[in-house]
Write an enzyme that holds these catalytic residues in place. Structure first.
Site, PDB file in Angstrom:
ATOM      1  N   ASN A  83       0.688  -1.020  -0.012  1.00  0.00           N
ATOM      2  CA  ASN A  83      -0.092  -0.023  -0.061  1.00  0.00           C
ATOM      3  C   ASN A  83       0.919   1.218   0.166  1.00  0.00           C
ATOM      4  O   ASN A  83       2.202   1.069  -0.031  1.00  0.00           O
ATOM      5  CB  ASN A  83      -0.654  -0.137   1.297  1.00  0.00           C
ATOM      6  CG  ASN A  83      -2.176   0.397   0.917  1.00  0.00           C
ATOM      7  OD1 ASN A  83      -2.369   1.377   0.347  1.00  0.00           O
ATOM      8  ND2 ASN A  83      -3.262  -0.156   1.488  1.00  0.00           N
ATOM      9  N   HIS A 113      24.481   2.701  10.052  1.00  0.00           N
ATOM     10  CA  HIS A 113      25.687   3.489  10.409  1.00  0.00           C
ATOM     11  C   HIS A 113      26.223   3.015  11.608  1.00  0.00           C
ATOM     12  O   HIS A 113      25.686   2.482  12.702  1.00  0.00           O
ATOM     13  CB  HIS A 113      25.461   5.074  10.587  1.00  0.00           C
ATOM     14  CG  HIS A 113      24.742   5.609   9.423  1.00  0.00           C
ATOM     15  ND1 HIS A 113      25.469   5.792   8.010  1.00  0.00           N
ATOM     16  CD2 HIS A 113      23.512   5.712   8.947  1.00  0.00           C
ATOM     17  CE1 HIS A 113      24.594   6.469   7.204  1.00  0.00           C
ATOM     18  NE2 HIS A 113      23.299   6.225   7.701  1.00  0.00           N
ATOM     19  N   THR A 163      13.312  -5.635  15.459  1.00  0.00           N
ATOM     20  CA  THR A 163      14.722  -5.374  15.574  1.00  0.00           C
ATOM     21  C   THR A 163      15.361  -6.785  15.608  1.00  0.00           C
ATOM     22  O   THR A 163      16.814  -7.109  15.550  1.00  0.00           O
ATOM     23  CB  THR A 163      15.170  -5.024  16.852  1.00  0.00           C
ATOM     24  OG1 THR A 163      14.576  -5.560  18.100  1.00  0.00           O
ATOM     25  CG2 THR A 163      14.486  -3.404  16.978  1.00  0.00           C
ATOM     26  N   LYS A 164      14.462  -7.934  15.725  1.00  0.00           N
ATOM     27  CA  LYS A 164      15.081  -9.240  15.784  1.00  0.00           C
ATOM     28  C   LYS A 164      14.439 -10.189  14.921  1.00  0.00           C
ATOM     29  O   LYS A 164      13.468  -9.964  14.671  1.00  0.00           O
ATOM     30  CB  LYS A 164      15.092 -10.009  17.455  1.00  0.00           C
ATOM     31  CG  LYS A 164      15.893  -9.172  18.155  1.00  0.00           C
ATOM     32  CD  LYS A 164      16.041  -9.690  19.733  1.00  0.00           C
ATOM     33  CE  LYS A 164      16.797  -8.742  20.609  1.00  0.00           C
ATOM     34  NZ  LYS A 164      16.944  -9.080  21.971  1.00  0.00           N
ATOM     35  N   ARG A 178       7.730  -8.048  19.444  1.00  0.00           N
ATOM     36  CA  ARG A 178       7.800  -9.531  20.274  1.00  0.00           C
ATOM     37  C   ARG A 178       6.572 -10.126  19.720  1.00  0.00           C
ATOM     38  O   ARG A 178       5.415  -9.703  19.471  1.00  0.00           O
ATOM     39  CB  ARG A 178       7.738  -9.396  21.733  1.00  0.00           C
ATOM     40  CG  ARG A 178       9.036  -8.627  22.405  1.00  0.00           C
ATOM     41  CD  ARG A 178       8.838  -8.353  23.817  1.00  0.00           C
ATOM     42  NE  ARG A 178       9.837  -7.713  24.489  1.00  0.00           N
ATOM     43  CZ  ARG A 178       9.994  -6.510  24.919  1.00  0.00           C
ATOM     44  NH1 ARG A 178       8.933  -5.548  24.379  1.00  0.00           N
ATOM     45  NH2 ARG A 178      11.019  -5.924  25.366  1.00  0.00           N
ATOM     46  N   ARG A 181       1.500 -14.450  20.038  1.00  0.00           N
ATOM     47  CA  ARG A 181       0.825 -15.642  20.151  1.00  0.00           C
ATOM     48  C   ARG A 181       1.228 -16.489  18.777  1.00  0.00           C
ATOM     49  O   ARG A 181       1.359 -15.758  17.820  1.00  0.00           O
ATOM     50  CB  ARG A 181      -0.408 -15.749  20.479  1.00  0.00           C
ATOM     51  CG  ARG A 181      -1.434 -15.169  19.480  1.00  0.00           C
ATOM     52  CD  ARG A 181      -3.024 -15.280  19.904  1.00  0.00           C
ATOM     53  NE  ARG A 181      -3.790 -14.691  18.919  1.00  0.00           N
ATOM     54  CZ  ARG A 181      -4.180 -15.166  17.903  1.00  0.00           C
ATOM     55  NH1 ARG A 181      -3.805 -16.481  17.592  1.00  0.00           N
ATOM     56  NH2 ARG A 181      -5.244 -14.755  17.000  1.00  0.00           N
TER      57      ARG A 181
END
Length: 203
Positions: A83, A113, A163-164, A178, A181
């Site tokens: 979109n 950076h 980030t992970k 995170r 479920r």
């Protein structure tokens, strides 16, 4: 190695050397034409986005405006839909599987950076590849950071900062993102929260 080879190898590189600046300019010209094509010229718009994206399957649809660094480092599978206002900083490779759905204002950043100011001021930057699996829905205003892998059949909630790595078959959200479920067979009958389908042809 020249600077482009270093960039694509996920090594520190200088973005204004070895023709990289010129490549970005050519990409921006194509992106500008795509973003400024009248909406009734759908065939022209479709042809332009196919020229920008490095590799794609059938049924590629991106709503303008769209922004990227090179475009050539982006690979998407069949039935790709994004979109409005998708930004992909593709100094590293971005690989997205089939049946992806990307909501408005999503940003996918391979670029970064160094943290230390002296290292950062040296002019070196980096791109770390991002991989997104099949059947992934990324909610609006989410950010995918360098080096992340998102598994198959994942839903990323709106406003997330990923980030992970995120495993297969889950709903994940938040900042930082995170797992909330797992997605189960029970979810099949609902179209929104606890609202069940009132039709049968969704299966």
């Amino acid at each position: 190695m020249n600077q482009k080879e270093r960039m694509l190898a996920n090594l520190p590189y200088k973005a204004w050397l070895d023709g990289l600046e010129e490549e970005r300019l050519e990409s921006r010209k194509k992106v500008y034409r795509f973003n400024n094509t009248p909406p009734e010229n759908e065939e022209e718009q479709a042809a332009l986005i196919r020229q920008i994206i490095g590799k794609h399957g059938k049924n590629l649809k991106i709503e303008p405006p769209f922004h990227c660094d090179y475009g050539s480092n982006i690979e998407v599978g069949e039935n790709f839909f994004a979109n409005f206002n998708l930004t992909i900083l593709d100094v590293g490779r971005v690989k997205i599987g089939k049946n992806a759905q990307i909501a408005p204002n999503v940003s996918i950043y391979t670029a970064g950076h160094p943290v230390h100011p002296d290292s950062r001021n040296s002019g070196y930057e980096y791109g770390i590849d991002i991989t997104i699996g099949d059947n992934v829905w990324i909610g609006g205003s989410s950010v995918i950071n360098p080096g992340v892998t998102i598994g198959n059949n994942v839903v990323i909630g709106s406003g997330s900062v990923v980030t992970k790595d995120i495993p297969d078959n889950v709903i994940a959200a938040g900042n930082p993102c995170r797992v909330i479920r797992s997605i189960t067979e029970e979810d099949r009958k609902y179209y929104f929260k606890d609202r069940e389908f009132d039709v049968e042809d969704y299966r």
